[in-house]
Scaffold this motif. Structure first.
Motif, PDB file in Angstrom:
ATOM      1  N   ASP A  30      16.438  38.184 -48.672  1.00 18.92           N
ATOM      2  CA  ASP A  30      16.071  36.745 -48.258  1.00 18.92           C
ATOM      3  C   ASP A  30      15.247  36.798 -47.130  1.00 18.92           C
ATOM      4  O   ASP A  30      14.069  36.150 -47.088  1.00 18.92           O
TER       5      ASP A  30
ATOM      6  N   VAL B  16      15.623  32.501 -52.988  1.00 20.14           N
ATOM      7  CA  VAL B  16      16.513  32.732 -51.605  1.00 20.14           C
ATOM      8  C   VAL B  16      17.803  32.145 -52.122  1.00 20.14           C
ATOM      9  O   VAL B  16      17.893  31.036 -52.690  1.00 20.14           O
ATOM     10  N   SER B  17      18.822  32.685 -51.535  1.00 17.26           N
ATOM     11  CA  SER B  17      20.285  32.373 -52.022  1.00 17.26           C
ATOM     12  C   SER B  17      20.338  30.720 -51.467  1.00 17.26           C
ATOM     13  O   SER B  17      19.909  30.481 -50.207  1.00 17.26           O
TER      14      SER B  17
ATOM     15  N   CYS C 288      16.246  28.453 -44.179  1.00 18.42           N
ATOM     16  CA  CYS C 288      14.862  28.511 -44.661  1.00 18.42           C
ATOM     17  C   CYS C 288      14.017  27.482 -44.195  1.00 18.42           C
ATOM     18  O   CYS C 288      13.015  27.535 -43.693  1.00 18.42           O
TER      19      CYS C 288
END
Length: 182
Positions: A19, A138-139, A146
Motif C-alpha cells: 500500500d 489499496v486495502s 490514503c
C-alpha cells in the motif's frame, strides 16, 4: 449453490508495504501534474520579453491549459475504465514530457499555446488514474487514511494555502451553507 473457493486461489489483501509503495508511486506521478501546472508562470517575466507577449496573453496560456485539462479529465475516466489506468498514466506522463520539450523549443506564442493544449491533455488524466489505482489496489482498511493524507503535502506546499477551519467559521450562521440557505 456456488462452490467455495479454495484458500490458495483467494486474492490476498495488500500488505502495508504494498500500500505504501503504491500510494508513493501514485503521489509521485500526481506531483508531476502539479509540477506541470507551475511550469510556465515562474518564467513569465522572461517569456514576456522573448515572445513580445503581455502578461494577459501569458496568463491565457494557463487558461488554455486548465480548460483543456478539465475537459480531458471528464473524458479520461471512460478511457481508464476501458483500457486500464497504467497505459493512460504513461500517456499522460509522456504528453507532459513532450509539452516540456515543446515549451523549450517554442519560437512563437502560438507554439506555446499548442503545447499548453498538449500539457492540458497530459494533465487531465491524473485524477481518474490515481483514484482507479488507489481504489483497486489499496486495502479497504487504509482507503480513508490514503485519501486523507496523500494530498496534504501538496496542499501545504501550494502557493495558495487552503486555510484550516477557524473557530469563527464554525459558529452557526457563518458558513456558506447557512448564507445560501437564507
Amino acid at each position: 449453490m456456488p462452490m467455495p473457493i479454495s484458500p490458495e486461489f483467494q486474492p490476498q489483501a495488500p500488505t502495508l508495504k504494498q500500500d505504501v509503495q503504491l500510494i508513493s508511486l501514485v503521489s509521485l506521478a500526481h506531483m508531476m501534474s502539479h509540477f506541470s501546472q507551475l511550469l510556465l508562470p515562474p518564467l513569465f517575466p522572461w517569456l514576456k520579453d522573448d515572445f513580445s507577449a503581455s502578461y494577459t496573453e501569458l496568463g491565457f496560456l494557463m487558461t488554455i491549459f486548465f480548460i483543456v485539462s478539465c475537459a480531458v479529465q471528464a473524458v479520461s475516466g471512460f478511457f481508464v475504465d476501458r483500457l486500464g489506468p497504467r497505459p493512460i498514466l504513461f500517456a499522460g506522463l509522456g504528453l507532459l514530457g513532450l509539452s516540456c520539450l515543446g515549451y523549450a523549443l517554442s519560437h512563437n506564442y502560438w507554439m506555446l499555446a499548442f503545447f499548453a493544449v498538449v500539457a492540458g491533455i497530459g494533465n487531465g488524466v491524473f485524477h481518474p488514474v490515481d483514484y482507479t489505482f488507489i481504489n483497486r489496489r489499496v486495502s479497504a482498511g487504509r482507503l480513508g487514511i490514503c485519501s486523507e493524507n496523500v494530498p496534504r503535502p501538496v496542499i501545504e506546499s501550494s502557493p495558495v494555502k487552503i486555510s484550516e477551519p477557524t473557530p469563527a467559521a464554525s459558529r452557526p450562521g457563518s458558513s456558506a451553507q447557512s448564507i445560501v440557505s437564507r
